[in-house]
Design a protein around this motif. Sequence first.
Motif, PDB file in Angstrom:
ATOM      1  N   LYS A   1      14.237  32.407 -21.731  1.00 65.74           N
ATOM      2  CA  LYS A   1      14.854  34.295 -22.424  1.00 65.74           C
ATOM      3  C   LYS A   1      14.353  34.461 -23.242  1.00 65.74           C
ATOM      4  CE  LYS A   1      18.555  35.314 -24.199  1.00 65.74           C
ATOM      5  NZ  LYS A   1      20.376  34.668 -24.861  1.00 65.74           N
ATOM      6  N   SER A   2      13.032  33.974 -24.051  1.00 65.54           N
ATOM      7  CA  SER A   2      12.698  34.726 -25.840  1.00 65.54           C
ATOM      8  C   SER A   2      11.247  35.196 -24.531  1.00 65.54           C
ATOM      9  CB  SER A   2      12.206  33.408 -26.230  1.00 65.54           C
ATOM     10  OG  SER A   2      11.503  32.869 -25.754  1.00 65.54           O
TER      11      SER A   2
ATOM     12  N   ASN B   1       9.900  43.887 -38.384  1.00 64.00           N
ATOM     13  CA  ASN B   1      10.611  42.489 -37.510  1.00 64.00           C
ATOM     14  C   ASN B   1      10.845  41.434 -38.116  1.00 64.00           C
ATOM     15  OD1 ASN B   1      11.191  44.381 -35.060  1.00 64.00           O
ATOM     16  ND2 ASN B   1       8.818  44.808 -35.226  1.00 64.00           N
TER      17      ASN B   1
ATOM     18  N   LEU C   1      11.336  36.434 -21.163  1.00 60.93           N
ATOM     19  CA  LEU C   1      11.521  37.491 -20.936  1.00 60.93           C
ATOM     20  C   LEU C   1      11.534  39.168 -21.807  1.00 60.93           C
ATOM     21  CD1 LEU C   1      14.375  35.961 -17.776  1.00 60.93           C
ATOM     22  CD2 LEU C   1      11.572  37.298 -18.090  1.00 60.93           C
ATOM     23  N   SER C   2      12.476  38.636 -23.750  1.00 61.90           N
ATOM     24  CA  SER C   2      12.758  39.816 -23.899  1.00 61.90           C
ATOM     25  C   SER C   2      11.311  39.879 -24.442  1.00 61.90           C
ATOM     26  CB  SER C   2      13.906  39.412 -24.665  1.00 61.90           C
ATOM     27  OG  SER C   2      12.623  38.759 -25.470  1.00 61.90           O
ATOM     28  N   ALA C   3      10.907  38.916 -24.545  1.00 61.30           N
ATOM     29  CA  ALA C   3       9.036  39.479 -25.600  1.00 61.30           C
ATOM     30  C   ALA C   3       8.084  40.431 -23.859  1.00 61.30           C
ATOM     31  CB  ALA C   3       8.546  38.199 -25.951  1.00 61.30           C
ATOM     32  N   GLY C   4       8.482  40.473 -22.848  1.00 63.39           N
ATOM     33  CA  GLY C   4       7.985  41.546 -22.460  1.00 63.39           C
ATOM     34  C   GLY C   4       7.002  40.975 -21.457  1.00 63.39           C
TER      35      GLY C   4
ATOM     36  N   GLU D   1      15.277  34.389 -35.140  1.00 62.96           N
ATOM     37  CA  GLU D   1      15.160  33.908 -33.536  1.00 62.96           C
ATOM     38  C   GLU D   1      15.263  32.200 -33.216  1.00 62.96           C
ATOM     39  OE1 GLU D   1      13.471  36.599 -30.730  1.00 62.96           O
ATOM     40  OE2 GLU D   1      14.039  37.866 -32.402  1.00 62.96           O
TER      41      GLU D   1
ATOM     42  N   GLN E   1       5.042  40.778 -27.499  1.00 64.77           N
ATOM     43  CA  GLN E   1       5.856  41.076 -28.019  1.00 64.77           C
ATOM     44  C   GLN E   1       5.802  42.313 -28.140  1.00 64.77           C
ATOM     45  OE1 GLN E   1      10.026  40.184 -29.297  1.00 64.77           O
ATOM     46  NE2 GLN E   1       9.508  41.817 -30.355  1.00 64.77           N
TER      47      GLN E   1
ATOM     48  N   LYS F   1       6.119  36.362 -30.031  1.00 62.85           N
ATOM     49  CA  LYS F   1       6.248  37.345 -30.512  1.00 62.85           C
ATOM     50  C   LYS F   1       4.578  38.511 -30.990  1.00 62.85           C
ATOM     51  CE  LYS F   1       9.941  36.871 -30.445  1.00 62.85           C
ATOM     52  NZ  LYS F   1      11.118  38.056 -30.220  1.00 62.85           N
TER      53      LYS F   1
ATOM     54  N   GLU G   1       5.258  45.875 -26.421  1.00 64.20           N
ATOM     55  CA  GLU G   1       6.138  47.008 -26.944  1.00 64.20           C
ATOM     56  C   GLU G   1       5.616  48.218 -27.977  1.00 64.20           C
ATOM     57  OE1 GLU G   1       9.494  46.223 -29.306  1.00 64.20           O
ATOM     58  OE2 GLU G   1      10.606  45.247 -28.250  1.00 64.20           O
TER      59      GLU G   1
END
Length: 464
Positions: free
Chosen positions: A47-48, A11, A50-53, A18, A138, A135, A142
Amino acid sequence: MLSPKDYIEKNKDAFLNELIELLKIPSVSADPAFKDDVNAAAKAVKKSLLSAGCDTAEVCETPGLPIVYGEKIIDPKLPTVLVYGHYDVQPPDPIDLWTSPPFEPVIKKTDIHPEGAIFARGACDDKGQMFMHVKALQYMTETDNLPCNVKFMIEGEEEVGSVSLEWFLERNQDKLENDVILISDTGMISKDTPSITTGLRGLSYVEVEVTGPNRDLHSGLYGGAVANPINILNKMIASLQDEDNRITVPGFYDKVEELSKEERQKMAEAPFDLDEYKEHIGIPDVHGEKAYSTLERASIRPTLDVNGIWGGYIGEGAKTVIASKAYAKISMRLVPNQNWEEITELFKKHFESIAPAGVTVEVKPHHGGQAYVTPIDGIDYKAADLAFKDTFGKDAIPLRSGGSIPIVSLFEGYLKSKTILMGFGLNSDAIHSPNEHFGVWNFLKGIETIPYFYKHFTDLKTKS
Ligand code: BES
Ligand code: MN
Ligand code: MN
């Protein structure tokens, strides 16, 4: 299960891209002209998260610039790590000295970073280091490797003294409850010598104004007969340090913590090359308080420095003038036990007392904060040390830093928790200077190391 290393390998391009997007936002907290950009950066951080979990994330308004809060609570009975960082950056000035524009990030190779470094304001301080935590989260969410609860508090006023953070802490003590605070906003010794910052200096920042005549005067007609505020200010400033480079403000050293011989010996063992130090910053010799080493002068000893000085005519050519006013911005870095408000008061009293009769002097306190030291016998330090061992193959060296993150001592007061400072920047990264950068290797190594801290901390905490 996918290790952090493997996950990063897959990744890393996305991570870098990003971060580059975030670095394009000029979130300069010191200048009101950038208010919209500061708000945009806060939104991007939310936003970052939320998208990281994170389960929830919000942009929290304060009397000043917003604080981004996010959390992922997997089990209230498990320990909670609170990550602190800042998305605001220093002004990029002097802009002419940048080799590429400060808000157009580019990856360039350097001697220390042969695999490349991201050049941009905030790359290291602190967007890049803060983003490592996003990160790392994340990765943990994940791959189902998050062992505990996590909270994020990312502020937008760190570079201007965190003025609204205390307001936020007062109102959100329950929400921010945690078992340890984790911050990456410091540095490490070198790429093969990890270190954990165990101390930060405090700070007292003041502005002084010296006023002479009620208007600028012809320096021929009046010169010699009236006090020149610029001459006087320089004389006053020069008198603040004696021949041994000790600060002359009465009472300044009264509470300074003196380190034991053993502690000083231990500090002296940290790898440090004086010639390299001089060469890196291009100085013919070092300078500082008598009887202390360079490392000591820049960490365990208090200082007084002029950060800016102005007045009179500085335009093209010559103008014969005695200015009405002269100004300076002065910072004092403080060490444990010195109280910044007390020191500010001592400075004010002294500075006013040394003004000659021909001028008036005003001292305006700006902001400040207390110094911080953290013990190295707790499980939080142990967890960080084990994490470094996992990814660097060796123990971290405990090291006091000369910089300041004034909110760290406030955290201890409000949230009753200790802070672990796991920095991945290098002194050569030029934070606050033109051409700030952050090694790609350092960025990825941070993402790799952080999940191990969570693992060891949770293990040690649930056992204790
Ligand atoms: N991240 C730095 C502080 C730092 C850098 C500490 C490197 C240790 C090692 C932070 O953003 C900073 O610049 N702090 C200011 C103080 C603040 C009140 C403006 C500082 O140290 O000048
Ligand atoms: Mn910082
Ligand atoms: Mn900074």
